[in-house]
Design an enzyme around this catalytic site. Sequence first.
Site, PDB file in Angstrom:
ATOM      1  N   MET A   1       5.087   6.883   0.842  1.00  0.00           N
ATOM      2  CA  MET A   1       4.355   7.312   2.029  1.00  0.00           C
ATOM      3  C   MET A   1       3.845   8.717   1.760  1.00  0.00           C
ATOM      4  O   MET A   1       4.625   9.623   1.438  1.00  0.00           O
ATOM      5  CB  MET A   1       5.265   7.265   3.265  1.00  0.00           C
ATOM      6  N   GLU A   2       2.535   8.864   1.941  1.00  0.00           N
ATOM      7  CA  GLU A   2       1.827  10.078   1.531  1.00  0.00           C
ATOM      8  C   GLU A   2       2.016  11.242   2.486  1.00  0.00           C
ATOM      9  O   GLU A   2       1.047  11.920   2.847  1.00  0.00           O
ATOM     10  CB  GLU A   2       0.341   9.747   1.374  1.00  0.00           C
TER      11      GLU A   2
ATOM     12  N   TYR B   1      -6.496  -2.678   1.027  1.00  0.00           N
ATOM     13  CA  TYR B   1      -6.256  -2.054  -0.273  1.00  0.00           C
ATOM     14  C   TYR B   1      -7.193  -2.645  -1.332  1.00  0.00           C
ATOM     15  O   TYR B   1      -7.955  -1.939  -1.983  1.00  0.00           O
ATOM     16  CB  TYR B   1      -4.813  -2.309  -0.735  1.00  0.00           C
TER      17      TYR B   1
ATOM     18  N   HIS C   1      -3.816   9.976  -1.998  1.00  0.00           N
ATOM     19  CA  HIS C   1      -4.012  10.105  -0.549  1.00  0.00           C
ATOM     20  C   HIS C   1      -4.231  11.559  -0.113  1.00  0.00           C
ATOM     21  O   HIS C   1      -4.733  11.803   0.981  1.00  0.00           O
ATOM     22  CB  HIS C   1      -2.791   9.581   0.209  1.00  0.00           C
TER      23      HIS C   1
ATOM     24  N   ASP D   1       0.944  -2.957  12.452  1.00  0.00           N
ATOM     25  CA  ASP D   1       1.969  -3.437  11.517  1.00  0.00           C
ATOM     26  C   ASP D   1       1.810  -4.939  11.241  1.00  0.00           C
ATOM     27  O   ASP D   1       2.170  -5.418  10.169  1.00  0.00           O
ATOM     28  CB  ASP D   1       3.381  -3.169  12.052  1.00  0.00           C
TER      29      ASP D   1
ATOM     30  N   HIS E   1      -0.708   6.879  -6.496  1.00  0.00           N
ATOM     31  CA  HIS E   1      -1.316   6.409  -5.244  1.00  0.00           C
ATOM     32  C   HIS E   1      -1.087   7.411  -4.109  1.00  0.00           C
ATOM     33  O   HIS E   1      -2.034   7.812  -3.428  1.00  0.00           O
ATOM     34  CB  HIS E   1      -0.734   5.037  -4.893  1.00  0.00           C
ATOM     35  N   GLU E   2       0.155   7.821  -3.938  1.00  0.00           N
ATOM     36  CA  GLU E   2       0.446   8.740  -2.827  1.00  0.00           C
ATOM     37  C   GLU E   2      -0.233  10.093  -3.051  1.00  0.00           C
ATOM     38  O   GLU E   2      -0.714  10.715  -2.104  1.00  0.00           O
ATOM     39  CB  GLU E   2       1.953   8.905  -2.626  1.00  0.00           C
TER      40      GLU E   2
ATOM     41  N   GLN F   1       3.576   6.377  10.269  1.00  0.00           N
ATOM     42  CA  GLN F   1       2.373   5.553  10.156  1.00  0.00           C
ATOM     43  C   GLN F   1       2.719   4.112  10.535  1.00  0.00           C
ATOM     44  O   GLN F   1       3.780   3.643  10.150  1.00  0.00           O
ATOM     45  CB  GLN F   1       1.823   5.577   8.720  1.00  0.00           C
TER      46      GLN F   1
ATOM     47  N   GLU G   1      -6.889   3.220   2.551  1.00  0.00           N
ATOM     48  CA  GLU G   1      -6.180   2.553   1.452  1.00  0.00           C
ATOM     49  C   GLU G   1      -7.090   2.048   0.331  1.00  0.00           C
ATOM     50  O   GLU G   1      -6.723   2.134  -0.838  1.00  0.00           O
ATOM     51  CB  GLU G   1      -5.313   1.414   1.991  1.00  0.00           C
TER      52      GLU G   1
ATOM     53  N   ARG H   1      12.593  -2.258   1.146  1.00  0.00           N
ATOM     54  CA  ARG H   1      11.138  -2.160   0.996  1.00  0.00           C
ATOM     55  C   ARG H   1      10.493  -3.475   1.425  1.00  0.00           C
ATOM     56  O   ARG H   1      10.785  -4.538   0.850  1.00  0.00           O
ATOM     57  CB  ARG H   1      10.806  -1.831  -0.457  1.00  0.00           C
TER      58      ARG H   1
END
Length: 584
Positions: free
Chosen positions: A260-261, A373, A289, A365, A285-286, A129, A308, A537
Site C-alpha cells: 500500500m503506497e 490495473y 504510486h 472493495d 509498484h508502490e 483505501q 492503478e 493477503r
Amino acid sequence: MARLDPHSYNDDTQPETETLTWKARVDFRTRRLHAEATLALKEASAGPLDLDTRDLEIRSVVDAEGKPLPFLVSPPEPILGARLRVELRPGTKQLTVRYRTSPQASALQWLTPAQTAGGQYPYLFSQCQAIHARSVVPLQDTPRIRIRYKAELTVPKELKAVMAAGFTGREEQGVEAIERYEMPQPIPPYLLAFAVGRLAAKELGPRSRVWAEPEVLEAAAEEFEDVDAMLRAAEELFGAYDWERFDLLTMPPSFPYGGMENPRLTFLTPSLLAGDKSLVSVVAHELAHSWTGNLVTNASAEHFWLNEGFTVFAERRILEVLYGTEVATLHSALGRRALEDAVQHFKSHPQLTHLRTQLTGVDPDEAFSQVPYEKGYLFLRALEDAVGRSAFDVFLKRYIESHRFQALTTEQFTAFVDKHLPGALTKVDAEAYLGKPGIPQGAPVPRSARLEQMARMKGKVPTAGDVKDWTPAEWQLYIEGLKQGTSRDTFRMLDESFHLTKSHNSEVLVSWLSAALRAGWEPALGRTEAFLGEVGRMKYLKPLYGALAATPEGKVLARSLFNRYAERYHPIAQAAVESILNRA
Ligand code: BES
Ligand code: ZN
C-alpha cells in the site's frame, strides 16, 4: 449542491478542509481510538458541513472558541457509512470533533501478541483505501480533496507508532509515549496511515529505511536493499521525487494487500520476503504510486484505473530499467493472464470491466479487480505504441507535472491526451478500453524470446534442463498455463521433480496450489490449510478459498478453515472470503 463522488457525502458547494490536526489515544484493551479531530477549513463559512464517518461515536463538536456546534449523525448507509452534518455559525473556520472509533472500525486491524512475529506485544495498523479513512477520522473522505495534517498518537511506552508522514518527536509520559508527526505534502484522505507495534528500523539508503518487528528486520533489509537504486531509476523516468523520504514498513502477515503506497512509508506484506528479491516488483509498484496516484490522483473510485493502470505501466518501466526488457515483458504476460481471469470473473457484471466505471451503489472493495490495473496498462501501452516511446515519455512527464497534487477524471485525462497527442485516442480506439467490456481486439500482446520458449512448454512436463534458469515469474507463467484438464498424474510428476508445494515464492506457491487443488492433487491440501493460516493477503486468500470451495467436500473444509482463521484476517479480507464462500 453536487455530490461529485458517489462514495462520499462531500458536497462541493461547502468549504473544503485545508488541514487536519488529529490526536488519538490508542487503547489496545478496548480496541478503540479515543480521538479529537480539528478541521481547519479553506474559508470561513456558515450552514451545513457534511463529513463522512463510519461507526464513529461522536461526543461533541465545537468551534475554535470551544463553543458547541449543533450536529446530526444520520442513520448509516451500507456502503457510505453515516453522514455527520455540522451546522456552522457564520464565520466558522475551524471545528473540533471529539469521538471514539469502534472496535469494528473497517480500516483498523488490532492484532493480539500471538499474531505478531515477536509474540509479546500487540499491534495495530490502518488500511484506509478506498473508503475506510472515515472509520478512523470524520472527514471529507473523497480523493478530490487534499489535506495536510499534524498528528499526535498516544501509545503504550513499549511500542513505536509510525505514520505515513514526517516524524517530529516522541515524548514519554508515565506508561505512555506521545509520538508526533506532520504531513507537509497535501494528501487525499485515503493515504492517511499509521501502525503501532514493537518496531525497529534499519537504514537502506539516504532517503530510505525499513521498519519491521525486530524478528524480521534483517530479512526485510536484505530483501529490499536495492530500494535506493529503484528510487533513482524512477526519478529519471518520472521527474523529481516529491515526498522527501521513501521508507518501508514490513507488516504482520495479516496485511490484506501486497503493498500500500502510503506516502513516505509504503506498507508491504511480509510474504514478499522470499529470500531472493524475486518479489520486489511490488516495491517498484508502490514507489511508482509516488507519481501516479499520490501526486496525480483519481477523482473517485470510478476512475481508479488512473491510479492503478498508470502505476502498473510505471512499475514495468522501472523493472525494465533495473532488470531488462525480458523481465518487464514476463510481468506483462502474467498481467495479461490475470486480466483474462478477471474478465471471466465479471462475466455477469461486464460494466465492471470498463476502465471508466459507474459505481453509484457499488462498494469499491466489491468492484476491485485486476481490470483497472491490467486493462489500464494495455490502454497506456497502446497509446505509447501509437505515438512512439519518446513522444509518450514527454507526454507522461508533462501529464504528471501539470496535475501534481491534483485529482482528475477519465474525461479530463482524455481531454489532456487529445490536446497533447492529437489523434492518438482514435488510433487506439480508446472507447474500447474506457467504455466497453472485455479486452479490446487490438490490445498490445506481450512478445519476447523467453515468452516464445515458454509457449513451447505448454502442455509438456519440463525436464530439469528446461527449467534450470527459470525465474519464479516463468514458473508462475508455466503453472498458469496448465490447462483445466491437466491430470492429477501430471501434477504428481511436477511436484516430485520440482517440489512446487514447498515453494518459498508466495506467487508461485499460490498459482501452484490453486491449480493443484482444482486438479484434485491431495498433497496440495495440507500446504493450503497451513498457508491460509499464515497469510491474510487477499490476493492469495481469494483464489485458494475459491479453489477449495469448487467441490462440495472442499466447501465444507473451506468453511471450517475460515471459521478457524477468520479472526486472523483484516475486516476487509474477512468480508472478501465470506462473499466467496457465500457465492460458491
Ligand atoms: N493501492 C493498492 C492497494 C489497494 C487497492 C488497497 C485498492 C485498497 C484498495 C496497491 O498499490 C496495490 O496495487 N497493491 C498490489 C500490488 C501490485 C504489485 C499490483 C497488491 O496488493 O497486490
Ligand atoms: Zn497500486
